[in-house]
Motif scaffolding. Structure first.
Motif, PDB file in Angstrom:
ATOM      1  N   PRO A  17     -26.114  -9.470  37.460  1.00  0.00           N
ATOM      2  CA  PRO A  17     -27.510  -9.619  36.999  1.00  0.00           C
ATOM      3  C   PRO A  17     -27.602 -10.059  35.518  1.00  0.00           C
ATOM      4  O   PRO A  17     -28.384 -10.932  35.174  1.00  0.00           O
ATOM      5  CB  PRO A  17     -28.370  -8.442  37.255  1.00  0.00           C
ATOM      6  N   GLU A  18     -26.722  -9.450  34.507  1.00  0.00           N
ATOM      7  CA  GLU A  18     -26.769  -9.751  33.169  1.00  0.00           C
ATOM      8  C   GLU A  18     -25.724 -11.073  32.791  1.00  0.00           C
ATOM      9  O   GLU A  18     -25.825 -11.456  31.504  1.00  0.00           O
ATOM     10  CB  GLU A  18     -26.424  -8.568  32.585  1.00  0.00           C
ATOM     11  N   ARG A  19     -25.160 -11.614  33.511  1.00  0.00           N
ATOM     12  CA  ARG A  19     -24.043 -12.452  33.309  1.00  0.00           C
ATOM     13  C   ARG A  19     -24.070 -13.750  34.185  1.00  0.00           C
ATOM     14  O   ARG A  19     -23.118 -13.992  35.101  1.00  0.00           O
ATOM     15  CB  ARG A  19     -22.660 -11.973  33.352  1.00  0.00           C
ATOM     16  N   PRO A  20     -25.155 -14.372  34.440  1.00  0.00           N
ATOM     17  CA  PRO A  20     -25.338 -15.563  35.194  1.00  0.00           C
ATOM     18  C   PRO A  20     -24.373 -16.625  35.221  1.00  0.00           C
ATOM     19  O   PRO A  20     -23.911 -17.178  36.110  1.00  0.00           O
ATOM     20  CB  PRO A  20     -26.934 -15.935  35.239  1.00  0.00           C
ATOM     21  N   ASP A  21     -23.957 -16.613  34.070  1.00  0.00           N
ATOM     22  CA  ASP A  21     -22.716 -17.725  33.437  1.00  0.00           C
ATOM     23  C   ASP A  21     -21.378 -17.397  34.217  1.00  0.00           C
ATOM     24  O   ASP A  21     -20.614 -18.252  34.062  1.00  0.00           O
ATOM     25  CB  ASP A  21     -22.768 -17.961  32.104  1.00  0.00           C
ATOM     26  N   TRP A  22     -21.237 -16.195  34.768  1.00  0.00           N
ATOM     27  CA  TRP A  22     -19.993 -15.928  35.472  1.00  0.00           C
ATOM     28  C   TRP A  22     -19.974 -16.367  36.667  1.00  0.00           C
ATOM     29  O   TRP A  22     -18.952 -16.460  37.496  1.00  0.00           O
ATOM     30  CB  TRP A  22     -19.772 -14.396  35.483  1.00  0.00           C
ATOM     31  N   GLY A  23     -20.970 -16.843  37.280  1.00  0.00           N
ATOM     32  CA  GLY A  23     -20.997 -17.343  38.740  1.00  0.00           C
ATOM     33  C   GLY A  23     -20.923 -16.342  39.582  1.00  0.00           C
ATOM     34  O   GLY A  23     -21.094 -15.249  39.517  1.00  0.00           O
ATOM     35  N   LEU A  24     -20.703 -17.100  40.744  1.00  0.00           N
ATOM     36  CA  LEU A  24     -20.552 -16.062  42.087  1.00  0.00           C
ATOM     37  C   LEU A  24     -19.127 -15.479  42.108  1.00  0.00           C
ATOM     38  O   LEU A  24     -18.245 -15.842  41.490  1.00  0.00           O
ATOM     39  CB  LEU A  24     -20.484 -17.326  43.249  1.00  0.00           C
ATOM     40  N   GLY A  25     -19.207 -14.150  42.638  1.00  0.00           N
ATOM     41  CA  GLY A  25     -17.974 -13.407  42.607  1.00  0.00           C
ATOM     42  C   GLY A  25     -17.645 -12.838  43.727  1.00  0.00           C
ATOM     43  O   GLY A  25     -18.528 -12.668  44.675  1.00  0.00           O
ATOM     44  N   GLN A  26     -16.457 -12.524  44.046  1.00  0.00           N
ATOM     45  CA  GLN A  26     -16.017 -11.948  45.265  1.00  0.00           C
ATOM     46  C   GLN A  26     -15.384 -10.657  44.930  1.00  0.00           C
ATOM     47  O   GLN A  26     -14.496 -10.650  44.385  1.00  0.00           O
ATOM     48  CB  GLN A  26     -15.107 -12.826  46.134  1.00  0.00           C
ATOM     49  N   VAL A  27     -15.966  -9.630  45.681  1.00  0.00           N
ATOM     50  CA  VAL A  27     -15.294  -8.100  45.515  1.00  0.00           C
ATOM     51  C   VAL A  27     -13.930  -8.180  45.837  1.00  0.00           C
ATOM     52  O   VAL A  27     -13.737  -8.509  47.088  1.00  0.00           O
ATOM     53  CB  VAL A  27     -16.249  -7.219  46.229  1.00  0.00           C
ATOM     54  N   GLN A  28     -13.163  -7.525  45.148  1.00  0.00           N
ATOM     55  CA  GLN A  28     -11.941  -7.275  45.565  1.00  0.00           C
ATOM     56  C   GLN A  28     -11.508  -5.982  46.010  1.00  0.00           C
ATOM     57  O   GLN A  28     -10.718  -5.714  46.818  1.00  0.00           O
ATOM     58  CB  GLN A  28     -11.026  -7.588  44.397  1.00  0.00           C
ATOM     59  N   SER A  29     -12.046  -4.923  45.087  1.00  0.00           N
ATOM     60  CA  SER A  29     -12.035  -3.668  45.618  1.00  0.00           C
ATOM     61  C   SER A  29     -13.186  -2.902  44.984  1.00  0.00           C
ATOM     62  O   SER A  29     -14.037  -3.107  44.257  1.00  0.00           O
ATOM     63  CB  SER A  29     -10.824  -3.101  45.215  1.00  0.00           C
ATOM     64  N   ASN A  30     -13.495  -1.634  45.854  1.00  0.00           N
ATOM     65  CA  ASN A  30     -14.621  -0.785  45.194  1.00  0.00           C
ATOM     66  C   ASN A  30     -14.010   0.646  45.467  1.00  0.00           C
ATOM     67  O   ASN A  30     -14.437   1.394  46.610  1.00  0.00           O
ATOM     68  CB  ASN A  30     -15.862  -0.964  45.905  1.00  0.00           C
ATOM     69  N   ILE A  31     -13.320   1.331  44.406  1.00  0.00           N
ATOM     70  CA  ILE A  31     -12.968   2.565  44.357  1.00  0.00           C
ATOM     71  C   ILE A  31     -13.662   3.483  43.531  1.00  0.00           C
ATOM     72  O   ILE A  31     -13.237   3.055  42.080  1.00  0.00           O
ATOM     73  CB  ILE A  31     -11.286   2.447  44.484  1.00  0.00           C
ATOM     74  N   GLY A  32     -14.181   4.876  43.921  1.00  0.00           N
ATOM     75  CA  GLY A  32     -14.424   5.585  42.944  1.00  0.00           C
ATOM     76  C   GLY A  32     -15.636   5.066  42.084  1.00  0.00           C
ATOM     77  O   GLY A  32     -15.521   5.403  40.768  1.00  0.00           O
ATOM     78  N   GLY A  33     -16.343   3.881  42.434  1.00  0.00           N
ATOM     79  CA  GLY A  33     -17.313   3.547  41.359  1.00  0.00           C
ATOM     80  C   GLY A  33     -16.752   2.378  40.497  1.00  0.00           C
ATOM     81  O   GLY A  33     -17.378   1.816  39.740  1.00  0.00           O
ATOM     82  N   ARG A  34     -15.335   2.118  40.591  1.00  0.00           N
ATOM     83  CA  ARG A  34     -14.831   1.002  39.834  1.00  0.00           C
ATOM     84  C   ARG A  34     -14.826  -0.078  40.828  1.00  0.00           C
ATOM     85  O   ARG A  34     -14.125  -0.133  41.794  1.00  0.00           O
ATOM     86  CB  ARG A  34     -13.579   1.329  39.178  1.00  0.00           C
ATOM     87  N   ILE A  35     -15.482  -1.306  40.488  1.00  0.00           N
ATOM     88  CA  ILE A  35     -15.646  -2.374  41.436  1.00  0.00           C
ATOM     89  C   ILE A  35     -14.992  -3.558  40.670  1.00  0.00           C
ATOM     90  O   ILE A  35     -15.385  -3.737  39.591  1.00  0.00           O
ATOM     91  CB  ILE A  35     -16.992  -2.553  41.432  1.00  0.00           C
ATOM     92  N   THR A  36     -13.920  -3.948  41.244  1.00  0.00           N
ATOM     93  CA  THR A  36     -13.219  -5.197  40.942  1.00  0.00           C
ATOM     94  C   THR A  36     -13.815  -6.260  41.471  1.00  0.00           C
ATOM     95  O   THR A  36     -13.984  -6.724  42.694  1.00  0.00           O
ATOM     96  CB  THR A  36     -11.546  -5.055  40.997  1.00  0.00           C
ATOM     97  N   VAL A  37     -14.135  -7.290  40.637  1.00  0.00           N
ATOM     98  CA  VAL A  37     -14.833  -8.737  41.349  1.00  0.00           C
ATOM     99  C   VAL A  37     -14.057  -9.865  40.538  1.00  0.00           C
ATOM    100  O   VAL A  37     -13.782  -9.806  39.409  1.00  0.00           O
ATOM    101  CB  VAL A  37     -16.322  -8.522  40.816  1.00  0.00           C
ATOM    102  N   ASN A  38     -13.835 -10.952  41.319  1.00  0.00           N
ATOM    103  CA  ASN A  38     -13.068 -12.100  40.824  1.00  0.00           C
ATOM    104  C   ASN A  38     -14.247 -13.164  40.827  1.00  0.00           C
ATOM    105  O   ASN A  38     -14.533 -13.599  41.959  1.00  0.00           O
ATOM    106  CB  ASN A  38     -12.017 -12.540  42.000  1.00  0.00           C
ATOM    107  N   PHE A  39     -14.737 -13.507  39.489  1.00  0.00           N
ATOM    108  CA  PHE A  39     -15.822 -14.239  39.199  1.00  0.00           C
ATOM    109  C   PHE A  39     -15.288 -15.704  39.300  1.00  0.00           C
ATOM    110  O   PHE A  39     -14.229 -16.130  38.504  1.00  0.00           O
ATOM    111  CB  PHE A  39     -16.594 -14.051  37.997  1.00  0.00           C
TER     112      PHE A  39
END
Length: 60
Positions: A17-39
């Protein structure tokens, strides 16, 4: 972690929401509140789910 972030699974599409310039991202993992996304425009980013609520994208 927000309730919405807790529902994110690998493969889901999101936007930061605060980085629209990053574009669309795909979630890679969501473990213990740490979310890895490939934008598209930023690359792989590890986010703290307690600090940012990602926005799921269902129409792209």
């Amino acid at each position: 972690m927000s309730e919405l972030n807790a529902l994110l699974e690998p493969g889901m599409l999101v936007r930061h929401p605060e980085r629209p310039d990053w574009g669309l991202g795909q979630v890679q993992s969501n473990i213990g509140g740490r979310i890895t996304v490939n934008f598209r425009e930023q690359g792989k980013v590890v986010l703290d789910g307690n600090r940012v609520s990602l926005l799921p994208v269902f129409d792209e």
